[in-house]
Design an enzyme around this catalytic site. Sequence first.
Site, PDB file in Angstrom:
ATOM      1  N   HIS A  99      -6.621   0.302   5.382  1.00  0.00           N
ATOM      2  CA  HIS A  99      -6.670   1.265   6.478  1.00  0.00           C
ATOM      3  C   HIS A  99      -7.345   0.725   7.736  1.00  0.00           C
ATOM      4  CE1 HIS A  99      -5.954   3.335   2.722  1.00  0.00           C
ATOM      5  NE2 HIS A  99      -5.500   4.380   3.383  1.00  0.00           N
TER       6      HIS A  99
ATOM      7  N   HIS B 256       0.142  11.795  -5.953  1.00  0.00           N
ATOM      8  CA  HIS B 256      -0.439  11.876  -4.607  1.00  0.00           C
ATOM      9  C   HIS B 256       0.667  11.769  -3.545  1.00  0.00           C
ATOM     10  CE1 HIS B 256      -3.433  10.968  -1.391  1.00  0.00           C
ATOM     11  NE2 HIS B 256      -2.444  10.249  -0.915  1.00  0.00           N
ATOM     12  N   GLU B 257       1.495  10.752  -3.677  1.00  0.00           N
ATOM     13  CA  GLU B 257       2.526  10.526  -2.652  1.00  0.00           C
ATOM     14  C   GLU B 257       3.525  11.676  -2.610  1.00  0.00           C
ATOM     15  OE1 GLU B 257       2.139   8.417  -0.418  1.00  0.00           O
ATOM     16  OE2 GLU B 257       0.495   7.356  -1.393  1.00  0.00           O
TER      17      GLU B 257
ATOM     18  N   TYR C 186      -9.626  11.306   3.728  1.00  0.00           N
ATOM     19  CA  TYR C 186      -9.682  11.165   2.262  1.00  0.00           C
ATOM     20  C   TYR C 186     -10.974  11.758   1.709  1.00  0.00           C
ATOM     21  CZ  TYR C 186      -5.867   7.888   3.132  1.00  0.00           C
ATOM     22  OH  TYR C 186      -4.696   7.320   3.545  1.00  0.00           O
TER      23      TYR C 186
ATOM     24  N   HIS D 172       2.555  14.448  -0.328  1.00  0.00           N
ATOM     25  CA  HIS D 172       2.972  14.273   1.071  1.00  0.00           C
ATOM     26  C   HIS D 172       4.436  14.656   1.241  1.00  0.00           C
ATOM     27  CE1 HIS D 172      -0.732  12.333   2.144  1.00  0.00           C
ATOM     28  NE2 HIS D 172      -0.527  11.249   1.455  1.00  0.00           N
TER      29      HIS D 172
ATOM     30  N   GLU E 281      -3.704  14.906   2.511  1.00  0.00           N
ATOM     31  CA  GLU E 281      -4.135  14.002   1.439  1.00  0.00           C
ATOM     32  C   GLU E 281      -4.480  14.747   0.145  1.00  0.00           C
ATOM     33  OE1 GLU E 281      -3.633  10.998   1.660  1.00  0.00           O
ATOM     34  OE2 GLU E 281      -3.301  10.847   3.819  1.00  0.00           O
TER      35      GLU E 281
ATOM     36  N   HIS F  35       0.847  -1.192   0.000  1.00  0.00           N
ATOM     37  CA  HIS F  35       0.000   0.000   0.000  1.00  0.00           C
ATOM     38  C   HIS F  35       0.891   1.253   0.000  1.00  0.00           C
ATOM     39  CE1 HIS F  35      -3.803   2.061   0.331  1.00  0.00           C
ATOM     40  NE2 HIS F  35      -3.111   2.962   0.997  1.00  0.00           N
ATOM     41  N   ALA F  36       0.636   2.145  -0.946  1.00  0.00           N
ATOM     42  CA  ALA F  36       1.517   3.289  -1.150  1.00  0.00           C
ATOM     43  C   ALA F  36       1.586   4.182   0.087  1.00  0.00           C
ATOM     44  CB  ALA F  36       1.015   4.109  -2.348  1.00  0.00           C
TER      45      ALA F  36
HETATM   46  O1  X8Z Z   1      -4.194   5.329   1.017  1.00  0.00           O
HETATM   47  C1  X8Z Z   1      -4.139   6.148   0.136  1.00  0.00           C
HETATM   48  C2  X8Z Z   1      -2.793   6.659  -0.356  1.00  0.00           C
HETATM   49  C3  X8Z Z   1      -1.808   6.749   0.731  1.00  0.00           C
HETATM   50  S1  X8Z Z   1      -2.211   7.982   1.875  1.00  0.00           S
HETATM   51  C4  X8Z Z   1      -2.259   5.735  -1.415  1.00  0.00           C
HETATM   52  N1  X8Z Z   1      -5.262   6.573  -0.485  1.00  0.00           N
HETATM   53  C5  X8Z Z   1      -6.571   6.079  -0.118  1.00  0.00           C
HETATM   54  C6  X8Z Z   1      -6.724   4.620  -0.474  1.00  0.00           C
HETATM   55  O2  X8Z Z   1      -5.912   4.097  -1.251  1.00  0.00           O
HETATM   56  O3  X8Z Z   1      -7.659   3.990   0.002  1.00  0.00           O
HETATM   57  C7  X8Z Z   1      -5.329   7.571  -1.547  1.00  0.00           C
HETATM   58  C8  X8Z Z   1      -6.769   7.611  -1.947  1.00  0.00           C
HETATM   59  C9  X8Z Z   1      -7.542   6.912  -0.873  1.00  0.00           C
HETATM   60 ZN    ZN Z   2      -2.017   9.880   1.088  1.00  0.00          ZN
END
Ligand code: X8Z
Ligand code: ZN
Length: 657
Positions: A543, A414-415, A553, A418, A442, A384-385
């Site tokens: 998450h 996106h990254e 988000y 941050h 975010e 997960h990024a």
């Molecule tokens: O978790 C993330 C990022 C890292 S903060 C990749 N996002 C959420 C997800 O993947 O569920 C970005 C969009 C929503």
């Molecule tokens: Zn993020």
Amino acid sequence: MKHRHLLLALAVGVGIATLAACKKDEPAADTAAAPAAPKGETADQFIARVNDELKKMYPELTAAQWLSSTYINDDSQLLAAKGNERYLTQLNHWIEQAKKHEGQPMSPETARAIQLLKLGTAMPAPKDPAKLAELTQIATKMEGTYGAGTYCTGEGDAKKCRQLGELEDVLRSSRDYDAQLDAWQGWHTIAQPMRKDYTRFVELVNEGSKEMGFADAGEMWRSGYDMTPAEIAAETDRLWGQVKPLYEQLHCYTRTKLQATYGVEKGQVNGLLPAHLMGNMWQQDWGNLWDVLEPYKGAGSLDITGALEKQYQADYQAALAKAGPGPGTDALFKAERDAQLQVARQMTERAQDFYTSLGMPKLPESYWTKTQFIKPMDRDVVCHASAWDMNMSGDVRTKMCIKPNEEDFTTIYHELGHVYYYLAYNKLPPLFQTGAHDGFHEAIGDTMVLAMTPDYLKSIGMIDATAQSNEALINAQMRMALAKVSFMPFGLMIDRWRWGVFDGSIKPADYNKAWWELKAKYQGVAPATARGEDFFDPGAKYHVPGNTPYTRYFLSHVLQFQFYKGLCDAAGYQGPLYNCSFYGNKAAGQKFWAMLEKGASQPWQATLKELTGGEKMDAGAVLEYFAPLQDWLKQQNEGQTCGWQVPAPAAATPAKP
Ligand code: X8Z
Ligand code: ZN
């Protein structure tokens, strides 16, 4: 367990632990034995000391966290948990010591820093050391389980095991109903063992929250927004109310198209969208359904994935040429890996170029040597990024498992949002080194993504030509809506579930039932087969086992349109909002950077005002942006009965012991 940025997450609100954006939070530690603060220390001196100690201990923590996320095994997890324990113990000592300054004279900055310190973690732990240790272990285990999650089918020689990335490939590319269902169900098996751990996790963080004076962990999460917990909850309702009519139109159109593709029966489940057919494991981004949903075939082609695949092929051919004539299996494999890494780095350079075009600095050299760009072959990692600030002094990294497709391309932007936030606020005192609120963190990179207009894509060579027709406009709007509008109800429902779990209105025996009721209510999505309480479907979303709050988000998806509009104004742009790109505009860049530099040093309302002129979050810019698409969708849906009924709750199936 991990925090990537640890500390600070303190954002006012949310928890400390989170440090940053995609980070997680940490547990608190036993405060019984808090050492005495230096005699006669004033509140201002206290905060200066905390900032100092925090910065000193930070690199050791993040190093252990980084190792455990990029090299999952028992040893790295033990070290990460221990580092965390040390940090959290210290954190609780600070919070204990802060109490002595209540009601004493202090500067406004110090008062704010103390407030941030207290809200520090998203994973507040009980003071009892045994319970603290138990919580840390559960958290570590859950994230490791997610990261290493594998679905195996077949026996003996026919045995085939797939991890998340491969299962996502099926949802992205296959249009075979049964293969998609198998991939979707397969991934969800990895979460079943988490149910018991998650139940205990909830008990422990609630106990920790109560000890800190909150009703439950959800209330603590909602306390980080420079307004009361009740106010931010009401704000999310209000914002969703603004966007919901647009989402309903998109839902209606999508259902029609799915039925045309899969058949009237299979293309929906009682009027809801089938979870395994949305091109995404969690139905949070429908961009992969482009082949099903493209309004006008080929109008203004925006085939970013195609362009990236072409780039990969070119890199592969170059790597092969380097290997010389008649390469063996090993050399072929190496060429493939080299090309994967090469294209991932090129995608990242492209994203960096967006930021530097605004006048922001280049990423430091260490970013390029220490980042994880692609999935290693020899070990499990958390794919997960995420974005990391290792030392508050320029050692910034990202951790991804990049593939050459549009989704990963925008995730890099996106990254880097941050990362640029870290770099901009690194000069602040450590306690202010976090987002104005977590939704700001975010929203930075996603604001850049909004500025990736067809003209921008053409200027960087991703697409050949842009078309000016109304068809091309609707296609471009649809592409963006499938990423942004489809996300919004998802962004809301995850914490609706967790707030209910934390406040006890959702009982462990109903975890899965409540999850699917919320999916139905907000997203209009349903599983094609029964999902009783022997499953734990929330655990299949990063998450939840990672304990990263999710409301951020949802807020980000509203804020990013406000930021985008503000920056377009700063760039002097005039014209329809959706056409604006501030790529290359230094005035916009300067304004954005000024916001990033503020970190959490003032209430977010003030920061928002400096960028946009307003002090409230508002989805007006979302609606302005998508106005042409909304009109078009209404026409397309004419004569359809849109909307959906949330099925009456079935009798609860008792959870397995
Ligand atoms: O978790 C993330 C990022 C890292 S903060 C990749 N996002 C959420 C997800 O993947 O569920 C970005 C969009 C929503
Ligand atoms: Zn993020």
